[in-house]
Design a protein around this motif. Structure first.
Motif, mmCIF file in Angstrom:
data_model
loop_
_atom_site.group_PDB
_atom_site.id
_atom_site.type_symbol
_atom_site.label_atom_id
_atom_site.label_comp_id
_atom_site.label_asym_id
_atom_site.label_seq_id
_atom_site.Cartn_x
_atom_site.Cartn_y
_atom_site.Cartn_z
ATOM 1 N N MET A 17 0.635 -1.303 0.136
ATOM 2 C CA MET A 17 0.181 0.099 -0.253
ATOM 3 C C MET A 17 0.830 1.171 0.017
ATOM 4 O O MET A 17 1.172 1.847 1.143
ATOM 5 N N PRO A 18 1.293 1.653 -1.274
ATOM 6 C CA PRO A 18 2.191 2.746 -1.305
ATOM 7 C C PRO A 18 1.775 3.928 -0.702
ATOM 8 O O PRO A 18 2.287 4.739 -0.079
ATOM 9 N N SER A 19 0.337 4.273 -0.927
ATOM 10 C CA SER A 19 -0.269 5.475 -0.379
ATOM 11 C C SER A 19 -1.728 5.588 -0.526
ATOM 12 O O SER A 19 -2.147 4.524 -1.411
ATOM 13 N N ILE A 20 -2.298 6.481 0.168
ATOM 14 C CA ILE A 20 -3.687 6.415 0.127
ATOM 15 C C ILE A 20 -4.067 7.020 -1.465
ATOM 16 O O ILE A 20 -4.978 6.596 -2.276
ATOM 17 N N LEU A 21 -3.289 7.971 -2.013
ATOM 18 C CA LEU A 21 -3.578 8.571 -3.124
ATOM 19 C C LEU A 21 -3.389 7.442 -4.337
ATOM 20 O O LEU A 21 -4.204 7.426 -5.238
ATOM 21 N N SER A 22 -2.196 6.760 -4.112
ATOM 22 C CA SER A 22 -2.113 5.662 -5.433
ATOM 23 C C SER A 22 -3.221 4.661 -5.237
ATOM 24 O O SER A 22 -3.478 3.906 -6.213
ATOM 25 N N PRO A 123 7.574 3.893 8.776
ATOM 26 C CA PRO A 123 7.832 5.190 8.431
ATOM 27 C C PRO A 123 8.227 5.168 6.845
ATOM 28 O O PRO A 123 7.806 6.201 6.267
ATOM 29 N N ALA A 124 9.108 4.417 6.360
ATOM 30 C CA ALA A 124 9.571 4.190 5.208
ATOM 31 C C ALA A 124 8.627 3.482 4.152
ATOM 32 O O ALA A 124 8.909 3.513 3.100
ATOM 33 N N SER A 125 7.407 3.517 4.564
ATOM 34 C CA SER A 125 6.479 2.530 3.876
ATOM 35 C C SER A 125 6.172 3.336 2.604
ATOM 36 O O SER A 125 5.841 4.538 2.643
ATOM 37 N N TYR A 535 4.010 11.949 2.078
ATOM 38 C CA TYR A 535 5.661 11.741 2.373
ATOM 39 C C TYR A 535 6.349 11.214 0.906
ATOM 40 O O TYR A 535 7.215 11.619 0.574
ATOM 41 N N GLY A 536 5.628 10.029 0.542
ATOM 42 C CA GLY A 536 6.241 9.332 -0.534
ATOM 43 C C GLY A 536 6.549 10.130 -1.850
ATOM 44 O O GLY A 536 7.525 10.319 -2.685
ATOM 45 N N ARG A 537 5.317 10.754 -2.066
ATOM 46 C CA ARG A 537 5.272 11.830 -3.085
ATOM 47 C C ARG A 537 6.443 13.025 -2.993
ATOM 48 O O ARG A 537 6.942 13.194 -4.029
ATOM 49 N N ALA A 538 6.309 13.416 -1.900
ATOM 50 C CA ALA A 538 7.481 14.678 -1.505
ATOM 51 C C ALA A 538 8.745 14.073 -1.968
ATOM 52 O O ALA A 538 9.542 14.693 -2.605
ATOM 53 N N GLU A 553 9.327 21.168 2.573
ATOM 54 C CA GLU A 553 8.028 21.732 2.561
ATOM 55 C C GLU A 553 7.052 20.966 3.273
ATOM 56 O O GLU A 553 6.225 21.024 4.115
ATOM 57 N N HIS A 554 7.333 19.341 2.819
ATOM 58 C CA HIS A 554 6.343 18.413 3.385
ATOM 59 C C HIS A 554 6.524 18.391 4.729
ATOM 60 O O HIS A 554 5.472 18.191 5.614
ATOM 61 N N ILE A 555 7.742 18.392 5.352
ATOM 62 C CA ILE A 555 7.990 17.989 6.828
ATOM 63 C C ILE A 555 7.177 19.297 7.513
ATOM 64 O O ILE A 555 6.598 19.130 8.624
ATOM 65 N N TYR A 556 7.264 20.561 7.083
ATOM 66 C CA TYR A 556 6.798 21.590 7.606
ATOM 67 C C TYR A 556 5.230 21.634 7.634
ATOM 68 O O TYR A 556 4.830 21.957 8.787
ATOM 69 N N ARG A 557 4.640 21.005 6.520
ATOM 70 C CA ARG A 557 3.261 20.733 6.496
ATOM 71 C C ARG A 557 2.791 19.719 7.730
ATOM 72 O O ARG A 557 1.898 19.942 8.217
ATOM 73 N N VAL A 558 3.604 18.545 7.642
ATOM 74 C CA VAL A 558 3.214 17.756 8.656
ATOM 75 C C VAL A 558 3.335 18.046 10.213
ATOM 76 O O VAL A 558 2.501 17.842 10.972
#
Ligand code: ARG
Length: 610
Positions: A17-22, A123-125, A535-538, A553-558
């Motif tokens: 399950m790479p991501s929700i979006l995928s 976390p690296a999933s 995360y994966g997309r970033a 930018e991603h880390i900041y948003r999280v």
């Protein structure tokens, strides 16, 4: 998330399950395909409007295709058909059609819950690529004996992040410092040492024995000898000539000078390892220009024999642009292999390094993280290597960057106007961090040692994040005060977010509250999971274009999503039910794991508390 059994949906992803979006994307594609349209028009993306987190615009393209086939359907109808089929899939939550036929997609809560639990366990999933490559990152690039400048700092910080990001995707990445140890600076050092200590055996041309294994100079000596020589040479042509001759003799193999060179390199490498180490930057290879020099004669012979190189007014060149016009200087000028004097040049050592890397590593790609002002140099070298048939042009990439400037808009220098030493820069940052800690009252009750360590970490995080969060080509202004602020898009803000979660986890442990299964319920929880899911997309974007700012930018948003979640969903308050406490605590932990993972890719370390 497991697909419903007997589901008609065929998913082509290899990760569980790479991501929700995928996951949503795969469903939408399968649906459009089942409706008789090409799958790729159904790509699901993050929505730019606030109605739903994701959208699929496939219906508009499908209507266009239908029209070409002579069918008459409007996009809203197609969207309605697609929504009906999509709705049957358990990944889909709320679906709604907007405007001419946009499909707004809210994922099912169960999908969010599954993803959150997966990120908690790994976390690296979802980060790994399908086909890992071997990639060399050429960064750092410090010069032996010459002081480091901000360009070297940026190269080290950016290169380290790019290396780690690519590694997180599963690539085999080799970092090479590629030291500058083959130019006139070596001649300066040798001739200056000859003036200071003429009786050393290295200068005796008749000496046949072994040279001492102990270096005749320390790093301090080198730091003194080089500026002394280069300053004298500026006004004294004889002194300059002595340096030139020493350089030429070194390059043509004079034994004593070679032995000195080895000492200079060893002494410098030891010092550089400490300097880079303090920055959290580590190289796999400590190669440089000097070590590829032995490859140059064969390389030149090969280029000549293959007709790749040619003579040009006594120099040896490679023409790399048919449209190059020496009169107007339009186009890409030729590679200079050998100067008229027979001397090898920067082009030559970089080409020989490419030969060496091909033989030793045979990488799929080489990325040079070097000041943008060297863009033409790399363009020439890359074209030369492609013309020689050693590499495809697109295997070689120059990831250039702008400069860190002072308030005057010019590349940053020390107050005295001299070249900057890395140690000085770090000290400036640590002072600024210590000042911040004092004014904000943070760590007032910690002992001196811990406070010093915290200030060191904050100073480094501030400097690195300030550097990395910019699109790498832009210049930015060195502003220690702004960099160390705890509010805004800064390194310290992110460290603070990490430390805050660590402290919640400590407090929970003391209260006997443990993490449990995550169940995603509140809106702010959903938002947080969606942020984590990106995360994966970033990482993918940051890796594809060698742009760590996307990860920043991603880390900041999280961190921001976490703040909103925590303000809205208290974790340890007594009126929160135990299962809810455990779920929220686990979500906080999943967030911490990702923040730490991401910051580690930027080579930024957080303290345990502050
Ligand atoms: N030593 C060079 C400098 O200080 C940077 C080296 C960059 N890497 C390379 N392969 N040319 O400008």
């Amino acid at each position: 998330m497991q697909m419903a059994s007997g589901s008609a949906f065929q998913l082509d992803s290899v990760n569980p399950m790479p991501s929700i979006l995928s996951e949503l994307d795969a469903v939408a594609r399968a649906v459009f395909e089942a409706l008789g349209y090409p799958a790729n028009i159904a790509a699901v993306r993050e929505s730019d409007r606030g109605d739903a987190p994701y959208q699929c615009n496939g219906a508009m393209a499908a209507a266009g295709i239908a029209k070409k086939r002579g069918e008459k359907v409007n996009p809203r109808e197609i969207a309605a058909q697609a929504v009906e089929k999509m709705q049957a899939h358990p990944a889909m939550g709320q679906l709604e059609i907007a405007g001419p036929g946009f499909i707004n997609i809210t994922p099912a809560s169960a999908l969010l819950t599954d993803r959150a639990n997966e990120l908690l366990s790994n976390p690296a999933s979802g980060l790994a690529v399908d086909t890992p490559q071997t990639i060399v990152i050429d960064y750092g690039g410090a010069n032996v004996a010459k002081p480091m400048h901000v360009g070297h700092l940026r190269s080290a910080v950016l290169g380290e992040a790019i290396k780690r990001i690519l590694r997180a995707q599963g690539h085999n990445v080799i970092g090479d410092v590629h030291m500058g140890d083959w130019g006139l600076q070596m001649g300066h050092l040798i001739s200056e040492l000859a003036e200071e200590q003429p009786t050393l055996s290295y200068f005796d041309e008749d000496y046949q024995g072994d040279y001492p294994s102990e270096s005749p100079v320390t790093m301090e000596d080198l730091a003194r000898l080089y500026p002394a020589a280069s300053n004298k040479a500026k006004s004294d042509t004889d002194r300059m000539e002595a340096s030139r001759i020493a350089t030429a003799q070194l390059q043509s193999g004079r034994r004593g000078y070679r032995a000195l060179l080895d000492h200079f390199i060893n002494v410098s490498v030891a010092a550089l390892k400490v300097g880079y180490g303090n920055l959290g930057v580590e190289f796999d290879l400590w190669k440089g220009e000097a070590c590829v020099d032995p490859l140059i004669p064969d390389m030149i012979a090969e280029l000549k024999a293959a007709g790749v190189s040619e003579e040009d007014e006594g120099a040896l060149i490679i023409n790399v642009d048919d449209n190059w016009d020496p009169k107007t200087r339009k186009g890409t000028p030729p590679v200079m292999l050998l100067a008229r004097t027979g001397a090898v040049l920067y082009h030559t050592t970089d080409l020989a390094t490419l030969v060496d890397r091909k033989a030793e590593i045979d990488p799929d790609k080489i990325v040079y993280v070097v000041d943008q002002r060297q863009a033409l140099h790399f363009e020439q070298v890359f074209r030369g290597a492609a013309k020689a048939g050693w590499y495809e042009r697109d295997q070689l990439f120059h990831a250039g960057f702008g400069t860190m400037n002072g308030k005057d808009g010019k590349p940053f220098k020390t107050r005295e106007g001299g070249v900057l030493r890395l140690e000085d820069l770090m000290e400036i940052m640590q002072d600024a961090a210590r000042e911040r800690l004092k004014t904000s009252g943070i760590g007032a009750d910690f002992d001196v040692e811990e406070r010093t360590e915290i200030a060191r970490k904050i100073g480094l995080a501030a400097l690195k994040f300030a550097d990395l969060q910019n699109q790498r080509m832009t210049n930015y202004i060195f502003d220690p005060e702004r960099f160390t602020a705890f509010e805004g898009k800064t390194g310290p803000y992110l460290l603070y977010a990490v430390v805050r979660i660590k402290s919640i986890l400590r407090k929970a442990a003391a209260m006997g509250v443990d993490t449990g299964e995550i169940t995603v319920e509140a809106d702010t929880e959903k938002q947080l999971v969606l942020s984590l899911d990106a995360y994966g997309r970033a990482i993918e974007l940051a890796a594809d274009k060698y742009v760590p700012h996307v990860l920043c930018e991603h880390i900041y948003r999280v961190a921001q999503s976490f703040s909103r979640f925590y303000a809205d969903c208290p974790i340890l308050a007594d009126d929160v039910a135990p299962v809810v406490q455990s779920s929220r605590l686990a979500l906080a932990k999943a967030t911490l794991l990702q923040l730490e993972h991401g910051l580690d890719l930027l080579a930024i370390e957080a303290p345990d508390r502050m």
